[in-house]
Write an enzyme that holds these catalytic residues in place. Structure first.
Site, PDB file in Angstrom:
ATOM      1  N   ASP A 126      -2.055  -6.264  -0.939  1.00  0.00           N
ATOM      2  CA  ASP A 126      -2.669  -5.700  -2.141  1.00  0.00           C
ATOM      3  C   ASP A 126      -1.823  -4.547  -2.691  1.00  0.00           C
ATOM      4  OD1 ASP A 126      -5.196  -5.644  -3.757  1.00  0.00           O
ATOM      5  OD2 ASP A 126      -5.295  -3.592  -3.014  1.00  0.00           O
ATOM      6  N   GLU A 173       8.575 -11.252  14.758  1.00  0.00           N
ATOM      7  CA  GLU A 173       8.415 -11.189  16.226  1.00  0.00           C
ATOM      8  C   GLU A 173       7.586 -12.373  16.731  1.00  0.00           C
ATOM      9  OE1 GLU A 173       6.296  -7.578  17.052  1.00  0.00           O
ATOM     10  OE2 GLU A 173       7.964  -6.329  16.350  1.00  0.00           O
TER      11      GLU A 173
HETATM   12  C1  NOJ Z   1      -5.749  -5.732  -6.555  1.00  0.00           C
HETATM   13  C2  NOJ Z   1      -6.958  -6.552  -6.195  1.00  0.00           C
HETATM   14  O1  NOJ Z   1      -6.693  -7.905  -6.455  1.00  0.00           O
HETATM   15  C3  NOJ Z   1      -8.089  -6.000  -7.012  1.00  0.00           C
HETATM   16  O2  NOJ Z   1      -9.228  -6.824  -6.942  1.00  0.00           O
HETATM   17  C4  NOJ Z   1      -8.386  -4.599  -6.557  1.00  0.00           C
HETATM   18  O3  NOJ Z   1      -9.371  -4.036  -7.388  1.00  0.00           O
HETATM   19  C5  NOJ Z   1      -7.126  -3.715  -6.628  1.00  0.00           C
HETATM   20  N1  NOJ Z   1      -5.971  -4.368  -6.131  1.00  0.00           N
HETATM   21  C6  NOJ Z   1      -7.316  -2.448  -5.838  1.00  0.00           C
HETATM   22  O4  NOJ Z   1      -7.332  -2.724  -4.462  1.00  0.00           O
END
Ligand code: NOJ
Length: 576
Positions: free
Chosen positions: A223, A274
């Protein structure tokens, strides 16, 4: 239609057997909304496990599950309080183990979501930081700063949150003796950003990776991969900070795409390796553990830096996802994606929908020049759903003809639209609440799946409860209404996936054939020389098909011609 079938392939077929992730079709499960086993209205891990045979039948290779960790749900689980446990609304660690075992038994890989840019405010580290106060070592793991203004009661800089408003939240009010401190949150105030210059943060995430790898996961979707490092001194930035649709180029912004992020991914690549050392004689290409970057970065040249040979394996192609429904735009988006990925030897990925943006069946039913929205409200101009679905089917038919790896978002195989008239009281996305209702947010694309047309909540559970209401259009689109029905969207996806595999199109070479301006005509050439043509008609009238055996089409042909807003695959003879 020009009959020439021997284009210059600007992307060559693979010469060697490709590891699984170079060609995989990966299905995104948004756990709140896929299947609800315990009937509380929110989907869960046992629900996913029970429905895994559906994915195996559909013909995908892997699933990516959005976060299921312990979380106060300030951002639907993207605010993690414990990275090593499951939130009770989703189940238990034993449920996660059972899911992994069942998926692997069915030949499906499992990718989990890793959220390293920020924790939840409820994370023990952040609670310790608040308690320990300014200047403490506990605060060093986050980005705390003294405020500006006489008493420090103004934010330290002018950065904006992606979810609107200041990117800073005040931790304590300033006094004459001590200035107020603030913490950085590029998203919601419940998501404080970590300080990735701190060695403990780095060590902790190595350990989290190993925790899940030891349990058997096959990879991580990372993310906000472009956000972990911030520019030295946190300088002001006058452009909107927003990532995502229509964001400005990110390479200059002090909070995005800083060069320092790449060392982190090299480190993580070593951790993944790894588990299946690439240099070992025992290396199994089917057992690679992978990293996938969620990096809303522009231009594409910057995206491919995340997938250099010693970094991540894949990055989402958000450039493609935002390309308007026009032959020329899609042609250059596809060409550029393949060519730039080739410069670093990475597979190109393709994606048309996810949980952060209006579904493609909805977007493509809006006027072509409208930028892709995150969601729509009842008072917004509504999409033409029939046109949207027709174009969505054609877009997917084009996408799955392209070499590389592809992502599907749950329910797109049913042709689901967004809920575009969701009552405002039902909205849960923090964007909606933080913006005071000026930003619609993403709830409309996160509606619970319809499995059975006649059942309560469309068979999402037995109780009929749903955390977001389903629109009236969903029952007719439910899985059981489409399964085995000739011409249904579900059966189209099933055929696309099986034929893509059967004809080795994911490892094919790719080149364009001459065509009219509002037609795309391309050839995918498998390593064994088999040729599959894909044709997409963007014009207002049917176009004649070139020679070849029609394998499938996204809409019924009209006297042998391809109608507007549709696409077809043809088996083409090798040139003599
Ligand atoms: C990207 C994620 O896909 C989204 O849903 C989220 O709100 C933001 N990152 C923050 O984590």
């Amino acid at each position: 239609m020009n009959q020439r079938t021997s284009p210059d392939l600007f992307h060559s077929p693979s010469e060697t057997a490709a590891p699984w992730w170079r060609t995989a079709v990966i299905y995104q499960v948004y756990p709140r909304s896929w299947a609800d086993f315990d009937g509380d209205g929110v989907g869960d891990l046992p629900g996913i496990t029970a429905r895994l045979p559906y994915l195996a039948d559909l013909g995908v290779d892997a699933l990516w599950i959005s976060p299921f960790y312990v979380s106060p749900m300030a951002d639907a689980g993207y605010d993690v309080a414990d990275y090593r446990d499951i939130d009770p609304i989703f189940g238990t660690l034993a449920d996660a183990d059972a899911l992994l075992e069942r998926a692997h038994g069915l030949g499906l890989k499992v990718i989990v979501d890793l959220v390293p840019n920020h924790t939840s405010r409820a994370h023990p580290w952040f609670q310790a930081a608040l308690a320990a106060g300014p200047g403490s070592p506990e605060r060093q793991r986050y980005i705390f700063r003294d405020g500006s203004g006489e008493l420090g009661n103004e934010p330290p800089n002018n950065w904006e949150s992606v979810f609107t408003g200041s990117a800073w939240t005040q931790a304590e009010v300033g006094t004459a003796e001590r200035p107020g401190q603030w913490y950085l949150n590029l998203f919601d105030s419940g998501q404080p950003d970590l300080n990735w210059d701190h060695p403990q943060v780095r060590e902790e995430f190595r350990s989290i990776l190993r925790f899940w790898l030891d349990r058997g996961v096959d990879g991580f979707r990372v993310d906000v991969a472009h956000g972990l490092i911030k520019a030295e001194g946190l300088p002001d930035w006058d452009e909107p900070a927003s990532q995502g649709p229509q964001a400005p180029p990110t390479c200059a912004a002090p909070m995005w795409d800083q060069d320092g992020v790449h060392a982190i991914y090299r480190d993580w690549r070593n951790v993944c390796d790894e588990y299946n050392p690439p240099a070992s004689p025992e290396h199994d290409p089917n057992a690679d553990r992978i990293l996938v970057a969620e990096a809303w970065v522009e231009p594409l040249e910057r995206v491919v830096r995340y997938v250099r040979p010693d970094e991540m394996h894949q990055a989402f192609n958000f450039h493609f996802l935002q390309t308007p429904w026009r032959a020329a735009d899609l042609r250059s988006s596809i060409t550029e994606s393949l060519q730039l990925s080739d410069t670093v030897g990475a597979p190109t990925t393709w994606v048309l929908s996810n949980h952060d943006i209006a579904r493609h069946a909805t977007w493509l039913g809006l006027p072509t020049d409208l930028p892709r929205p995150r969601g729509l409200r009842a008072q917004d101009p509504q999409p033409d759903e029939a046109l949207g679905l027709r174009r969505a089917r054609a877009a997917t038919t084009l996408m799955l003809a392209l070499p590389g790896s592809a992502y599907l978002y749950q329910g797109e195989e049913l042709g689901l639209p967004d809920h575009t008239t969701l009552p405002d009281e039902a909205r849960q996305d923090p964007t909606w609440h933080r913006s005071g209702g000026t930003e619609t947010g993403r709830d409309g694309c996160r509606i619970p799946m319809p499995w059975q047309g006649q059942a309560p909540a469309g068979g999402f559970n037995d109780t009929g409860r749903t955390w977001l209401p389903q629109p009236d259009s969903y029952p007719a689109l439910a899985v059981d209404q489409q399964q085995g029905v000739d011409g249904s969207t579900l059966e189209l996806y099933r055929r696309l996936l099986s034929m893509r595999q059967e004809r080795a199109m994911s490892v094919g070479g790719f080149g364009w054939l001459p065509s009219d301006e509002d037609v795309l005509h391309a050839l995918n050439v498998a390593p064994d020389g088999r040729r599959t043509a894909v044709i997409v008609n963007f014009s207002d009238s049917p176009v004649a098909l070139p020679e070849g055996e029609v394998l499938l089409s996204s809409a019924e042909l009209v006297q042998g011609a391809l109608p507007s807003d549709s696409a077809a695959w043809l088996a083409v003879q090798n040139e003599a």
